[in-house]
Design a protein around this motif. Structure first.
Motif, PDB file in Angstrom:
ATOM      1  N   ASN A 150      -2.013 -54.833   2.399  1.00 16.61           N
ATOM      2  CA  ASN A 150      -3.256 -54.226   2.885  1.00 16.61           C
ATOM      3  C   ASN A 150      -3.147 -52.705   2.970  1.00 16.61           C
ATOM      4  N   ALA A 151      -1.955 -52.223   3.335  1.00 15.52           N
ATOM      5  CA  ALA A 151      -1.740 -50.773   3.362  1.00 15.52           C
ATOM      6  C   ALA A 151      -1.969 -50.196   1.971  1.00 15.52           C
ATOM      7  N   LYS A 152      -1.377 -50.847   0.985  1.00 12.26           N
ATOM      8  CA  LYS A 152      -1.511 -50.389  -0.412  1.00 12.26           C
ATOM      9  C   LYS A 152      -2.976 -50.349  -0.833  1.00 12.26           C
ATOM     10  N   GLN A 153      -3.722 -51.397  -0.514  1.00  8.70           N
ATOM     11  CA  GLN A 153      -5.124 -51.476  -0.923  1.00  8.70           C
ATOM     12  C   GLN A 153      -5.945 -50.348  -0.298  1.00  8.70           C
ATOM     13  N   ASN A 154      -5.666 -50.029   0.966  1.00  8.89           N
ATOM     14  CA  ASN A 154      -6.418 -48.961   1.627  1.00  8.89           C
ATOM     15  C   ASN A 154      -6.049 -47.583   1.092  1.00  8.89           C
ATOM     16  N   PHE A 155      -4.776 -47.376   0.795  1.00 11.74           N
ATOM     17  CA  PHE A 155      -4.397 -46.095   0.189  1.00 11.74           C
ATOM     18  C   PHE A 155      -5.015 -45.952  -1.205  1.00 11.74           C
ATOM     19  N   MET A 156      -5.133 -47.068  -1.923  1.00 10.25           N
ATOM     20  CA  MET A 156      -5.789 -47.033  -3.236  1.00 10.25           C
ATOM     21  C   MET A 156      -7.253 -46.616  -3.096  1.00 10.25           C
ATOM     22  N   LYS A 157      -7.932 -47.162  -2.071  1.00 11.66           N
ATOM     23  CA  LYS A 157      -9.329 -46.796  -1.841  1.00 11.66           C
ATOM     24  C   LYS A 157      -9.431 -45.326  -1.446  1.00 11.66           C
ATOM     25  N   CYS A 158      -8.442 -44.856  -0.692  1.00  4.69           N
ATOM     26  CA  CYS A 158      -8.392 -43.439  -0.321  1.00  4.69           C
ATOM     27  C   CYS A 158      -8.306 -42.578  -1.578  1.00  4.69           C
ATOM     28  N   LEU A 159      -7.431 -42.975  -2.498  1.00  5.45           N
ATOM     29  CA  LEU A 159      -7.241 -42.201  -3.722  1.00  5.45           C
ATOM     30  C   LEU A 159      -8.467 -42.281  -4.635  1.00  5.45           C
ATOM     31  N   GLU A 160      -9.155 -43.409  -4.612  1.00  3.42           N
ATOM     32  CA  GLU A 160     -10.400 -43.534  -5.383  1.00  3.42           C
ATOM     33  C   GLU A 160     -11.439 -42.543  -4.862  1.00  3.42           C
ATOM     34  N   ALA A 161     -11.487 -42.381  -3.543  1.00  2.00           N
ATOM     35  CA  ALA A 161     -12.462 -41.471  -2.931  1.00  2.00           C
ATOM     36  C   ALA A 161     -12.059 -40.013  -3.107  1.00  2.00           C
ATOM     37  N   ASP A 162     -10.746 -39.759  -3.192  1.00  4.47           N
ATOM     38  CA  ASP A 162     -10.255 -38.384  -3.359  1.00  4.47           C
ATOM     39  C   ASP A 162      -9.015 -38.422  -4.240  1.00  4.47           C
ATOM     40  N   GLU A 163      -9.221 -38.228  -5.550  1.00  4.32           N
ATOM     41  CA  GLU A 163      -8.112 -38.386  -6.506  1.00  4.32           C
ATOM     42  C   GLU A 163      -7.103 -37.249  -6.454  1.00  4.32           C
ATOM     43  N   GLU A 164      -7.334 -36.267  -5.588  1.00  2.00           N
ATOM     44  CA  GLU A 164      -6.351 -35.192  -5.414  1.00  2.00           C
ATOM     45  C   GLU A 164      -5.528 -35.388  -4.139  1.00  2.00           C
ATOM     46  N   ASP A 165      -5.728 -36.512  -3.463  1.00  2.00           N
ATOM     47  CA  ASP A 165      -4.961 -36.798  -2.245  1.00  2.00           C
ATOM     48  C   ASP A 165      -3.624 -37.424  -2.655  1.00  2.00           C
ATOM     49  N   TYR A 166      -2.660 -36.559  -2.964  1.00  2.00           N
ATOM     50  CA  TYR A 166      -1.386 -37.059  -3.474  1.00  2.00           C
ATOM     51  C   TYR A 166      -0.551 -37.744  -2.401  1.00  2.00           C
ATOM     52  N   SER A 167      -0.831 -37.442  -1.129  1.00  2.00           N
ATOM     53  CA  SER A 167      -0.106 -38.172  -0.076  1.00  2.00           C
ATOM     54  C   SER A 167      -0.459 -39.655  -0.151  1.00  2.00           C
ATOM     55  N   ALA A 168      -1.707 -39.962  -0.510  1.00  2.00           N
ATOM     56  CA  ALA A 168      -2.109 -41.361  -0.686  1.00  2.00           C
ATOM     57  C   ALA A 168      -1.361 -41.988  -1.852  1.00  2.00           C
ATOM     58  N   LEU A 169      -1.212 -41.224  -2.937  1.00  2.00           N
ATOM     59  CA  LEU A 169      -0.488 -41.744  -4.104  1.00  2.00           C
ATOM     60  C   LEU A 169       0.968 -42.034  -3.751  1.00  2.00           C
ATOM     61  N   TYR A 170       1.600 -41.132  -3.003  1.00  2.00           N
ATOM     62  CA  TYR A 170       2.988 -41.357  -2.577  1.00  2.00           C
ATOM     63  C   TYR A 170       3.082 -42.613  -1.705  1.00  2.00           C
ATOM     64  N   ASN A 171       2.107 -42.788  -0.830  1.00  2.00           N
ATOM     65  CA  ASN A 171       2.118 -43.974   0.033  1.00  2.00           C
ATOM     66  C   ASN A 171       1.910 -45.262  -0.761  1.00  2.00           C
ATOM     67  N   ILE A 172       1.069 -45.199  -1.782  1.00  4.67           N
ATOM     68  CA  ILE A 172       0.869 -46.368  -2.658  1.00  4.67           C
ATOM     69  C   ILE A 172       2.198 -46.735  -3.322  1.00  4.67           C
ATOM     70  N   MET A 173       2.906 -45.737  -3.820  1.00  4.00           N
ATOM     71  CA  MET A 173       4.201 -45.994  -4.480  1.00  4.00           C
ATOM     72  C   MET A 173       5.230 -46.548  -3.491  1.00  4.00           C
ATOM     73  N   TYR A 174       5.160 -46.048  -2.243  1.00  2.00           N
ATOM     74  CA  TYR A 174       6.062 -46.567  -1.201  1.00  2.00           C
ATOM     75  C   TYR A 174       5.814 -48.054  -0.997  1.00  2.00           C
ATOM     76  N   CYS A 175       4.529 -48.448  -0.959  1.00  2.00           N
ATOM     77  CA  CYS A 175       4.190 -49.867  -0.767  1.00  2.00           C
ATOM     78  C   CYS A 175       4.652 -50.696  -1.964  1.00  2.00           C
ATOM     79  N   PHE A 176       4.387 -50.205  -3.171  1.00  2.00           N
ATOM     80  CA  PHE A 176       4.848 -50.919  -4.370  1.00  2.00           C
ATOM     81  C   PHE A 176       6.369 -51.109  -4.325  1.00  2.00           C
TER      82      PHE A 176
END
Length: 466
Positions: A150-176
């Motif tokens: 669920n954390a991953k899914q929410n960070f993905m939605k965050c990145l969809e809303a703001d594709e320059e939010d690289y902290s979200a991308l790092y968090n997505i990779m952490y979850c993966f």
């Protein structure tokens, strides 16, 4: 002449700080106060932010945003009851303000009530104009609950809303990574890069995924694209250097590490890797020069001191190895890697008491590897400290029960201490576990092995096993 937004903020800050110095009372509109407070919060100047809030509320007592900023400070300072009370007052005035729900979620999160915090953030999500921020907060709450999917899914939605939010991308990779979904991570990153082909962070993360899978060719290509996207991206050069090392292309690796030294302040990591590459190329002087530069840049980097120590150890120059490991221990006496090397080097130099001290210190620092117990025991045997050797092994056997290396040593030691019953017991235990390890008795306790009763017992068991 009209001032730009940044100039207005700078002007407001200058006026505000001038007011604090002179004790004059100047008027600021509520937006000016908000900008001043945000500036102080972003720069960690909490005391000045609190002064600005106090003055702001004295001039604009009905400002909801200033009150919410006060709540933010109270939450930061763990004054949660006061924050909750103020939030309740604000809720009565403006129930549709998303920041109320966000701050309520922050309070609940601080109380470890993460499921309730998520419920509040879901309410904020229904009314917010900034979905990215709320999705990011939701992702963090799910991380607290260790619900990585669920954390991953929410960070993905965050990145969809703001594709320059690289902290979200790092968090997505952490979850993966935590979910061990390497191929899923690669698929996601490729999809992200289809939409953002010049995202240096996206290419960098893709390269790291391929590196972990040992697909060095694809990793190299990804890091090249990261550098094409941003030729000042130090992380990409460092990672590319690591890949080139794996491919045995040490000169090219050195080139990439050296680029990072030119782009920014030199890092100990780059010097260390350059030293390793030169050592593999046989350029020993250049290797040593870079190792020394490593510890000059960061005296606390254990890998630097270990590299120098191991360099001299491999050359058989144990006195120099001891000199450098002593320097390392003087800087960080709690580093178990240093003490293990200290023990090994002193053993080579036949400084047995110092070697025993090194292994003992390693154990005290929590290094409970079998090798550490056994090496310390063997040194204690050489020193004639049989009682201490027994106590050492009795501790070891708690971690490594039914271990022939321990049983045979205990057998020999008890025989040396004239406790034959215990000696035969441990000899029998050792023979049951692995009769081939009985050579330990012969090597460490030749006088015991020479006894007819001991030899007969070993031979009888060996025959029964053949």
């Amino acid at each position: 002449m009209q001032l730009s937004h940044n100039e207005e903020n700078s002007f407001s800050l200058t006026r505000f700080e001038s007011m604090l110095k002179t004790n004059d009372v100047l008027f600021f509109d509520s937006n000016e106060f908000e900008n001043i407070i945000h500036y102080y919060l972003e720069n960690g100047k909490i005391a000045l932010a609190k002064k600005a809030i106090k003055l702001g509320l004295s001039q604009h007592p009905s400002s909801i945003n200033l009150r919410l900023l006060k709540v933010e400070i109270l939450v930061f300072e763990d004054k949660l009851e006061m924050a909750e009370g103020l939030l309740d007052e604000i809720f009565d005035l403006e129930a549709s303000n998303e920041e109320i729900y966000i701050q309520k979620a922050n309070i609940l999160s601080k109380k470890d009530q993460h499921a309730e915090a998520i419920r509040m953030l879901d309410l904020a999500l229904e009314i917010t104009m900034d979905e990215a921020d709320v999705y990011s907060l939701l992702g963090m709450e799910y991380l607290f609950l260790e619900d990585f999917e669920n954390a991953k899914q929410n960070f993905m939605k965050c990145l969809e809303a703001d594709e320059e939010d690289y902290s979200a991308l790092y968090n997505i990779m952490y979850c993966f990574d935590f979910l061990e979904q390497k191929h899923g991570a690669i698929e996601y990153l490729n999809s992200f890069l289809d939409r953002n082909p010049y995202s240096e962070v996206g290419w960098h993360q893709l390269g790291k995924q391929y590196f972990d899978l040992k697909d060095f060719k694809k990793a190299l290509s990804a890091f090249d694209f990261a550098i094409i996207s941003d030729d000042y991206f130090i992380g990409a050069y460092l990672e590319k250097g690591k890949v080139l090392e794996k491919l045995g292309r040490f000169n090219e690796a050195i080139e990439n590490y050296e680029i990072t030294l030119d782009l920014d302040d030199p890092t100990s990591f780059a010097y260390l890797r350059i030293g390793k590459c030169y050592e593999k190329l046989g350029a020993e002087e250049l290797a040593l020069k870079n190792y020394r530069q490593t510890v000059h840049e960061d005296p606390l980097l254990d890998k630097g001191w270990i590299a120098i120590t191991d360099f001299f150890y491999k050359k058989g120059n144990f006195k120099k190895a001891l000199y450098y490991i002593n320097k390392a221990i003087n800087i960080d006496g709690e580093n178990v890697l240093y003490w293990k090397r200290y023990a090994r080097i002193n053993n080579k130099l036949q400084l047995l008491e110092e070697a025993e001290r090194g292994y003992r210190r390693s154990l005290e620092l929590g290094n409970y590897e079998l090798e550490t117990w056994v090496k310390r025991c063997d040194i204690l045997i050489d020193l004639g400290e049989f009682d201490a050797a027994v106590q050492n092994l009795l501790q070891a056997i708690e971690f490594y029960p039914e271990t022939p290396e321990i049983e045979y040593r205990l057998a020999g030691l008890y025989f040396m201490l004239h406790e034959a019953e215990k000696g035969y017991y441990h000899l029998n235990q050792g023979l049951k576990l692995d009769h081939e390890h009985s050579i330990i008795i012969e090597e460490l306790f030749p006088s015991i092995f020479a006894r007819k009763s001991v030899k007969d017992k070993i031979r009888t068991h060996q025959k029964s096993c053949s």
